[in-house]
Design a protein around this motif. Structure first.
Motif, PDB file in Angstrom:
ATOM      1  N   SER A 162      67.820 102.254  65.459  1.00  0.00           N
ATOM      2  CA  SER A 162      67.338 103.060  64.279  1.00  0.00           C
ATOM      3  C   SER A 162      68.110 104.473  64.504  1.00  0.00           C
ATOM      4  O   SER A 162      68.614 105.255  63.409  1.00  0.00           O
ATOM      5  N   ARG A 163      68.427 104.872  65.748  1.00  0.00           N
ATOM      6  CA  ARG A 163      69.139 106.180  65.627  1.00  0.00           C
ATOM      7  C   ARG A 163      70.415 106.301  65.557  1.00  0.00           C
ATOM      8  O   ARG A 163      71.080 107.421  65.348  1.00  0.00           O
ATOM      9  N   LEU A 164      70.916 105.030  65.116  1.00  0.00           N
ATOM     10  CA  LEU A 164      72.547 104.746  64.664  1.00  0.00           C
ATOM     11  C   LEU A 164      72.538 104.695  63.144  1.00  0.00           C
ATOM     12  O   LEU A 164      73.481 104.359  62.782  1.00  0.00           O
ATOM     13  N   TYR A 165      71.442 104.702  62.600  1.00  0.00           N
ATOM     14  CA  TYR A 165      71.411 104.443  61.180  1.00  0.00           C
ATOM     15  C   TYR A 165      72.128 105.364  60.502  1.00  0.00           C
ATOM     16  O   TYR A 165      72.261 106.399  60.701  1.00  0.00           O
ATOM     17  N   PRO A 166      72.930 104.993  59.493  1.00  0.00           N
ATOM     18  CA  PRO A 166      73.178 103.684  58.572  1.00  0.00           C
ATOM     19  C   PRO A 166      73.984 102.945  58.986  1.00  0.00           C
ATOM     20  O   PRO A 166      73.878 101.568  58.512  1.00  0.00           O
ATOM     21  N   LEU A 167      74.530 102.912  60.293  1.00  0.00           N
ATOM     22  CA  LEU A 167      75.538 102.011  60.740  1.00  0.00           C
ATOM     23  C   LEU A 167      74.652 100.670  61.101  1.00  0.00           C
ATOM     24  O   LEU A 167      75.535  99.508  61.052  1.00  0.00           O
ATOM     25  N   THR A 168      73.594 100.645  61.273  1.00  0.00           N
ATOM     26  CA  THR A 168      72.926  99.726  61.925  1.00  0.00           C
ATOM     27  C   THR A 168      72.021  99.135  60.801  1.00  0.00           C
ATOM     28  O   THR A 168      71.014  98.247  61.147  1.00  0.00           O
ATOM     29  N   ARG A 169      72.257  99.508  59.353  1.00  0.00           N
ATOM     30  CA  ARG A 169      71.354  99.011  58.130  1.00  0.00           C
ATOM     31  C   ARG A 169      71.230  97.662  58.311  1.00  0.00           C
ATOM     32  O   ARG A 169      70.279  96.714  57.837  1.00  0.00           O
ATOM     33  N   ASN A 170      72.684  96.946  58.439  1.00  0.00           N
ATOM     34  CA  ASN A 170      72.776  95.515  58.204  1.00  0.00           C
ATOM     35  C   ASN A 170      73.074  94.778  59.357  1.00  0.00           C
ATOM     36  O   ASN A 170      73.458  93.643  59.296  1.00  0.00           O
ATOM     37  N   THR A 171      73.454  95.427  60.302  1.00  0.00           N
ATOM     38  CA  THR A 171      73.824  94.728  61.693  1.00  0.00           C
ATOM     39  C   THR A 171      73.121  95.268  62.846  1.00  0.00           C
ATOM     40  O   THR A 171      72.699  96.272  62.909  1.00  0.00           O
ATOM     41  N   PRO A 172      73.053  94.387  64.018  1.00  0.00           N
ATOM     42  CA  PRO A 172      72.543  95.073  65.314  1.00  0.00           C
ATOM     43  C   PRO A 172      73.461  96.010  65.814  1.00  0.00           C
ATOM     44  O   PRO A 172      74.494  96.083  65.849  1.00  0.00           O
ATOM     45  N   LYS A 173      72.673  96.905  66.835  1.00  0.00           N
ATOM     46  CA  LYS A 173      73.373  97.937  67.432  1.00  0.00           C
ATOM     47  C   LYS A 173      74.723  97.294  68.269  1.00  0.00           C
ATOM     48  O   LYS A 173      75.796  97.967  68.231  1.00  0.00           O
ATOM     49  N   CYS A 174      74.625  96.084  68.858  1.00  0.00           N
ATOM     50  CA  CYS A 174      75.798  95.788  69.573  1.00  0.00           C
ATOM     51  C   CYS A 174      77.093  95.404  68.761  1.00  0.00           C
ATOM     52  O   CYS A 174      78.123  95.217  69.496  1.00  0.00           O
TER      53      CYS A 174
END
Length: 318
Positions: free
Chosen positions: A22-34
């Motif tokens: 969640s701290r990488l949101y919005p980049l992780t809105r639709n994909t997992p962090k990895c």
């Protein structure tokens, strides 16, 4: 780099990739962090290449948030490794202690434990491929989280949770890469059972390791990560810094098709990580890596300047 014929080396890895990032949101809105891109290769893609170069044969992935993306990306074979999955249905309400506990039955050999938010030079794994080791680094201003103190034999003396309090001894940041012998893993699994049975599903696994180091049931030799590049990507700012650090290795990190053909390696569907800036949409595509601009740092600037809503940040889980 090592040959997997070397005596005592580890060839199994466990990746904890259940959290929402969640701290990488919005980049992780639709994909997992990895699957966050660091220049032209995702965190996961870089990890697969590093494990392949080190001769790993088996990768177990604990999934949760957007698990289908990870399964479609890796398939059942990648980089010469057999890929297996464990789905954690409680990923939204549990922490990495629960993800590690989920692997207690599927892993019955020495293994490397790694988190899904790390990018690093492959040579840093050279000394981590032997049992009962912990990757550490001298504290830097950008680092936070768990630390350890070390004795004269370079073994962990004690874990400390957090880095806020002043301290007299030299502390080293845990890099969140560990290796365990089978006997150590059996001991850890028993202690994990106790924690989970007591409902302590939101603890970090370092709590267990810390307890075991103190009572003498776990011994971990430190491996310094100070000599080469590495970065832990928790936030968009972290990503921007990681892209500066790993700006010159794009040709080495992209998985070539002859290593991982679509039929037997990574399937490359399109994953999107988007942000809205007026009507602009940034699309990150696994199948079109070479069509991306050389750097996404400029694309990150509007996100770096924005404030992530507090409601979007649950307890950190891996």
């Amino acid at each position: 780099m090592r040959s997997n014929r070397d005596a005592g080396v580890i060839t199994t890895a466990l990746l904890l990739a259940a959290g929402k990032g969640s701290r990488l949101y919005p980049l992780t809105r639709n994909t997992p962090k990895c699957l966050t891109m660091v220049h032209e290769a995702s965190i996961l893609e870089r990890l697969i290449i590093n494990l392949k170069k080190q001769g790993f044969k088996r990768l177990v992935v604990v999934t949760g948030y957007q698990e289908k993306c990870i399964r479609e990306f890796l398939g059942t074979q990648a980089g010469g490794m057999k890929i297996e999955y464990i789905f954690s249905p409680l990923y939204e309400t549990t922490n990495n202690i629960y993800s590690l506990w989920m692997a207690r039955k599927i892993i019955n050999e020495p293994f490397l434990l790694i988190e899904s938010d790390l990018v690093f030079d492959v040579s840093l794994l050279d000394d981590m491929c032997f049992p009962d080791r912990i990757a550490v680094a001298r504290m830097q201003p950008w680092m936070n989280g768990s630390t350890v103190t070390v004795n004269k034999s370079q073994h962990v003396k004690r874990f400390q949770c957090g880095t806020v309090r002043p301290f007299d001894e030299i502390r080293y940041k845990t890099v969140n890469i560990y290796s365990f012998s089978l006997s150590s893993w059996h001991s850890i699994a028993k202690r994990l059972d106790q924690y989970i049975s007591a409902g302590r599903v939101n603890d970090y696994y370092e709590t267990v390791f810390a307890e075991m180091v103190v009572d003498g049931s776990l011994s971990l030799k430190t491996v310094s990560f100070d000599s080469k590049r590495w970065y832990e990507i928790d936030t968009v700012k972290d990503l921007a810094e990681a892209e500066k650090l790993f700006s010159a290795d794009k040709s080495e990190t992209i998985i070539p098709n002859n290593i991982m053909p679509y039929t037997s390696g990574i399937s490359r569907p399109h994953f999107q990580q988007t942000k809205r800036r007026e009507k602009e949409t940034i699309t990150r595509s696994i199948s079109g890596l070479r069509s991306f601009p050389p750097s996404n740092y400029l694309n990150l600037k509007p996100i770096l300047e924005a404030k992530t809503p507090k409601t979007e940040v649950p307890p950190k889980n891996k």
